[in-house]
Design a protein around this motif. Structure first.
Motif, short mmCIF file in Angstrom:
data_model
loop_
_atom_site.label_atom_id
_atom_site.label_comp_id
_atom_site.label_asym_id
_atom_site.label_seq_id
_atom_site.Cartn_x
_atom_site.Cartn_y
_atom_site.Cartn_z
N THR A 312 33.43 -10.75 -24.73
CA THR A 312 32.89 -10.50 -26.06
C THR A 312 32.83 -9.01 -26.35
OG1 THR A 312 31.58 -12.53 -25.97
CG2 THR A 312 30.91 -10.87 -27.56
N THR A 315 36.21 -7.47 -26.96
CA THR A 315 36.73 -7.88 -28.26
C THR A 315 36.10 -7.04 -29.37
OG1 THR A 315 37.07 -10.14 -27.47
CG2 THR A 315 37.02 -9.82 -29.84
N PRO A 322 41.53 -12.19 -30.05
CA PRO A 322 41.85 -13.61 -29.81
C PRO A 322 43.13 -13.99 -30.52
CG PRO A 322 40.04 -13.38 -31.39
CD PRO A 322 40.33 -12.01 -30.88
N GLU A 325 44.73 -19.55 -31.46
CA GLU A 325 43.98 -20.66 -30.85
C GLU A 325 42.63 -20.22 -30.33
OE1 GLU A 325 47.37 -20.23 -30.02
OE2 GLU A 325 47.77 -21.68 -31.62
N GLY A 326 42.27 -18.94 -30.53
CA GLY A 326 40.98 -18.45 -30.09
C GLY A 326 40.94 -17.98 -28.65
N ARG A 327 42.08 -17.91 -27.97
CA ARG A 327 42.10 -17.48 -26.58
C ARG A 327 42.11 -15.96 -26.52
NH1 ARG A 327 47.34 -20.86 -24.92
NH2 ARG A 327 48.00 -19.69 -26.74
#
Length: 1024
Positions: A312, A315, A322, A325-327
């Protein structure tokens, strides 16, 4: 680093320090703590604060803490105070640690020294990287912060504040009251701020290039500055690098790589391990609801509790982004590569093995596990082989041949039983050969034939190896491989029969070997049909059909009886493929198609098998017989050049015009053209694209071709069709006669395979040789009547009628049309109707000629047969018709109402809205749309906008429209056709006069008839 760059978006911090400096000059000091992650510009900001203070007359004491000083008592304080004492003459009064008894007393003396500096002027104490300070210095600074509220002293300290995997030590201010300290946390650069930083160095850069730099810099001033320095070094003559590279190897002198390494070192080994594990995974292991924390922790051998928080935090800093797909993943491939660069290959491979084991244990999909295994060392356990092979099977299912090759090669590194290894070798060897005719495939297949195992596995390996050798033109070696298995199959007569059948099929690549194979097959079957099995008997039926020794009815009865017999699963593909070819020749196209589907369903496309390609060829023959020119040109193998048609169905992409060599790319290799190329040439001719057909045909140098297979003969025929359509009857005749010579030498005389005699007869007519034309056409009809299906019989009647001329010729033309109307395949009916119409015009029955000619034009329109439609319309004009046939399909076939409704529907209007707008009933709108879909060849509303957009894009070029939609070409085509016909007619007339032949007018009419139909109408007769 220039001040503007270093202090970008740091105005709030400067204002805070300036305000506290004013407060300190008034006698009330305070601690200002500047916190931030690595690379956010803490040091640059502190330097700016010190310069600003000095400019306003404030004394500045500075110190930068270092990791090497953590074990030295008061190292940071001494580094801070000693330079100041020396510069002011106070060095003699500076306390000596060796004279003191305890740390407290020494600390007090240091405090007194600091206070003495404030006697002359306000003081700024700047301490950088206080998180590296030794413990005693940290305590001293905290105590100083408690006391400076009554001194003209401002204490400004920078401290690293970043979420790491290892829990950090307590910060400097954790024991201070909030009233004694002002804290400011430095954020990463905003995207706009980072973009401005790039443009400050590269003002002419494109927005995409700037965005690429911002992502690679991770919104970190440190990383972005280093990247820009490297890119500046790559700049040549004021020209920017074309793009930001994906790897550090492309950057020089390497400032960016050094900056990333420093960033990792600052974070500690645990964080570095997780960062590198994330870079190694590159999105893998995060599917199916699995979070990355546990996997990353296992790979880096750290506690998983803090991994989510680190992801987190990174990011938010902009280093990670991400995916859709949020990866989580790195913001740019260059940043990922820089993180990985310092990792040894041994450590990286070990991490991938750990990842594979973890993913396998938690039940991840085989593809995800296999992606880790291909980058891991040998595991030596059965689950690894299973995962790799399962992933390879899925890759093949999805037509990802390259992925399957990598997985199968990696699987061979693992230990496995001999039988399983043989299976992997067969599949890998088949794929390697089929993907690009790679020679690596043949040794693998040969190894598979030598491994111990079940007889069926040995036969599969031998068939695959024989197929590969035959396709390389080594037919004798292929047959020898199959025969070499006989000694291992004494207890398996069914498998021995299978190898005999396979030998006969592979022998099609060599005339002399073919004679041997079919002689053995015929003699064996004569003694005992059971000895060759149903598949072998079917091959003999096929042989008799091509040799003109049986009728279609007899062949189909025999074939259907063989299909009803029990057959070994390994032999079934041979039976189905052969039966499909016979059914296609017999005009039983639906039955042939069912047999092809059944045969392909039982095949593994990844395994080389001679019948797989045969089934694909029959499927193409069926499509050609139905006039499916668009489907033929969309066939990936059609444009794959030499070596295409390997039977895998996974090679090319994008059809005939989407291949690297089309046109102007590398020329095909000498292995020769395939059946799909012959179909493609004819389809291009029929759709009016003769220039493209010529480029495709010219791409093969038949002089370099060693192959003696039927496919080369087929291509010669197709090239003859092209030459005839281009007005070169002499060149076409050469091709047709050479095709016939080669076919006859193979004992293939039936016109059901290649109707070269009819085509050659039309060329003879065009060249003014009517008697030779009559002889060829008569022989064609005789052989066609043996097989006795409408297609070859109707074609032969048409050409014989044209060659005969007069009333007898018209009778033959009428009979040809009646015969073809009774057949299941209508493609040959179009040239027959044109020939009938021309004969009627020649007989003076112009009005009667118009009906068959209009029907021919309409049928050609429905098929997209541009060339035949143009010829039919030309004949209509010759008959005196004032209007051409009405378009039945394509944009031109739409009525005005249909066009208006289609445009509104494509614009997103509902049927109800269109009805209201045009004052129509809703049912009327639905009827018009249904008609529009049919005419445009689409199935649903979603395709309408695309169809109309294509029409709009192609409208300026009528030829392009004809190519894409099958609409008739404009007068240019018709005029070209007329010119060619006029030239041919004149040549024929001159030839007739020169030879003293009679019936010049009749010969001229025959030449025109030849020009109308050419040597086409035979694409549907391309058999196996």
């Amino acid at each position: 680093m220039c001040e503007l760059t270093a202090l970008r978006e740091r105005r709030a911090a400067l204002h805070l320090v300036a305000a506290e400096a004013d407060r300190a000059r008034a006698g009330s000091g305070r601690l200002v703590l500047l916190r931030g992650a690595t690379g956010t510009g803490r040091t640059a900001l502190l330097e700016a604060v010190a310069e600003q203070a000095a400019a306003r007359g404030t004394r500045v004491l500075r110190a930068r803490c270092s990791p090497e000083d953590t074990e030295v008592p008061f190292a940071a304080v001494l580094r801070l105070l000693l330079p100041g004492a020396e510069s002011t003459g106070r060095a003699g009064r500076f306390p000596d640690a060796s004279d003191l008894l305890d740390d407290r007393t020494y600390a007090a003396q240091l405090w007194q020294t600091l206070c003495s500096f404030t006697a002359d002027s306000p003081l700024l104490v700047a301490v950088d990287d206080v998180h590296f300070a030794d413990e005693l210095s940290r305590r001293w600074l905290v105590e100083a912060a408690r006391r400076i509220d009554r001194l003209p002293l401002l204490l400004v300290v920078t401290e690293r504040s970043q979420y790491d995997i290892d829990p950090p030590s307590a910060g400097l201010a954790h024991a201070l009251s909030p009233t004694l300290v002002r804290t400011h946390t430095l954020a990463p650069l905003s995207p706009d701020g980072a973009a401005q930083m790039v443009r400050a160095d590269f003002g002419d850069a494109s927005p995409d290039w700037v965005e690429d730099c911002v992502r690679a810099g991770g919104q970190s001033p440190l990383l972005l500055r280093a990247l820009l320095d490297d890119l500046r070094a790559e700049e040549r003559d004021g020209t920017l690098p074309a793009s930001v590279p994906d790897t550090c190897a492309a950057l020089y002198p390497g400032a960016y790589q050094a900056a990333v390494s420093w960033w990792l070192d600052s974070a500690g080994p645990a964080t570095t391990g997780v960062a590198r594990a994330l870079a190694a995974l590159d999105g893998d292991g995060m599917e199916d609801g699995h979070g990355p924390a546990e996997l990353l922790a296992r790979m880096a051998e750290v506690d998983s509790a803090r991994v989510p928080g680190w992801l987190t935090a990174m990011t938010r800093l902009g280093l990670l982004r991400p995916d859709p797909e949020g990866r989580p993943g790195y913001a740019h491939p260059l940043l990922r590569d820089a993180v990985l660069s310092g990792w040894s290959s041994v450590r990286r491979q070990a991490a991938h093995r750990t990842a594979a084991e973890t993913m396998q244990r938690r039940g991840d999909r085989a593809e995800a596990v296999a992606r880790q295994l291909v980058r891991a060392p040998v595991v030596g356990l059965a689950w690894a082989v299973g995962a790799l092979l399962d992933a390879a099977a899925l890759a093949l299912r999805d037509a990802r041949t390259d992925d399957a090759l990598v997985l199968l090669r990696r699987a061979l590194d693992e230990p496995m039983p001999a039988a399983r290894r043989a299976t992997v070798l067969i599949e890998l060897g088949s794929l390697e050969f089929a993907a690009a005719r790679s020679s690596a495939g043949i040794p693998r297949l040969a190894e598979a034939t030598r491994l111990p195992g079940a007889a069926q596995d040995r036969v599969r390996a031998a068939v695959a190896l024989g197929t590969a050798l035959a396709r390389q033109g080594e037919t004798r070696a292929a047959v020898d491989v199959l025969r070499g298995q006989d000694e291992h199959l004494t207890d398996h007569p069914d498998l021995a029969r299978l190898l005999g059948t396979a030998s006969a099929l592979l022998s099609d690549h060599d005339r002399s070997i073919r004679e041997e194979a079919y002689r053995w097959l015929s003699e064996t079957a004569a003694l005992s049909p059971e000895a060759v099995g149903p598949a072998g008997q079917a091959l003999l039926v096929r042989y008799d059909a091509t040799a003109g020794r049986t009728s279609a009815d007899a062949a189909m009865r025999h074939t259907r009886a063989l299909l009803a017999e029990p057959v070994d699963p390994l032999a079934e593909p041979f039976l189905l493929g052969t039966a499909a070819a016979v059914a296609q020749w017999a005009d039983e196209l639906d039955e042939a198609e069912r047999l092809v589907r059944r045969g392909l369903a039982g095949q593994r496309p990844s395994l080389l098998h001679p019948m797989h390609l045969a089934l694909l060829n029959v499927r193409a023959d069926i499509t050609a017989a139905r006039g499916g020119y668009g489907e033929l040109l969309a066939e990936p193998r059609a444009g794959a050049g030499a070596g295409a048609g390997t039977g895998t169905g996974t090679g090319g992409a994008g059809g005939i015009t989407g291949l690297p060599w089309w046109p102007g790319g590398p020329r095909p290799q000498p292995s020769g053209p395939a059946n799909v190329h012959a179909h493609a040439v004819i389809a291009l001719v029929e759709t009016g694209r003769t220039q493209e057909a010529a480029r495709l045909a010219d791409g093969f140098d038949l002089g370099l071709t060693r192959d003696d297979s039927w496919e080369l003969n087929r291509f010669l025929y197709a090239r003859g069709v092209l030459r005839a359509a281009c007005g070169d009857p002499a060149g076409a005749l050469d091709d047709f006669l050479e095709c016939g010579r080669r076919q006859t030498a193979r004992d293939v005389v039936s016109p059901v395979v290649t109707p070269w005699r009819s085509a050659a007869a039309e060329c003879r007519l065009a060249l003014g040789e009517p008697q030779d034309a009559l002889d060829l056409a008569g022989e064609e009809l005789r052989l066609a009547l043996v097989w006795n299906t409408p297609r070859p019989v109707g074609r032969a009647l048409r050409v014989l009628g044209t060659a005969t001329g007069g009333r007898r010729g018209l009778e033959l033309a009428d009979r040809a049309v009646r015969t073809l109307r009774d057949g299941a395949v209508a493609t040959e009916l179009i040239p027959a109707l044109i020939a009938q119409g021309r004969q009627l015009v020649a007989a003076g029955e112009r009005s009667r000629a118009r009906d068959p000619l209009r029907e021919a034009a309409e049928r050609a329109e429905r098929l997209g047969a541009v060339r035949l439609r143009a010829l039919a319309e030309e004949a209509l004009r010759e008959s005196g018709s004032r209007r051409a046939a009405t378009a039945l399909t394509g944009w031109e076939a739409l009525t005005g109402s249909e066009r208006r409704i289609a445009a509104l529907a494509a614009d997103g209007r509902t049927n109800a809205e269109i009805a209201d707008l045009l004052h129509l009933a809703r049912r009327t709108v639905e009827t018009h749309l249904t008609s529009t879909y049919r005419k445009l060849g689409i199935r649903r509303r979603a395709e309408l906008a695309t169809a109309l957009a294509e029409r709009s894009a192609e409208a300026p070029e009528t030829t392009g429209v004809a190519e894409m939609t099958g609409a008739p070409e404009t007068a240019g085509v018709a005029e070209t056709t007329r010119a060619a016909e006029t030239t041919r007619a004149a040549e024929t007339t001159r030839t007739a006069r020169a030879t003293g032949a009679t019936g010049v007018a009749e010969t001229t009419r025959a030449a025109r008839a030849t020009g109308a139909t050419g040597a086409t109408g035979v694409a549907g007769d391309q058999g196996t």
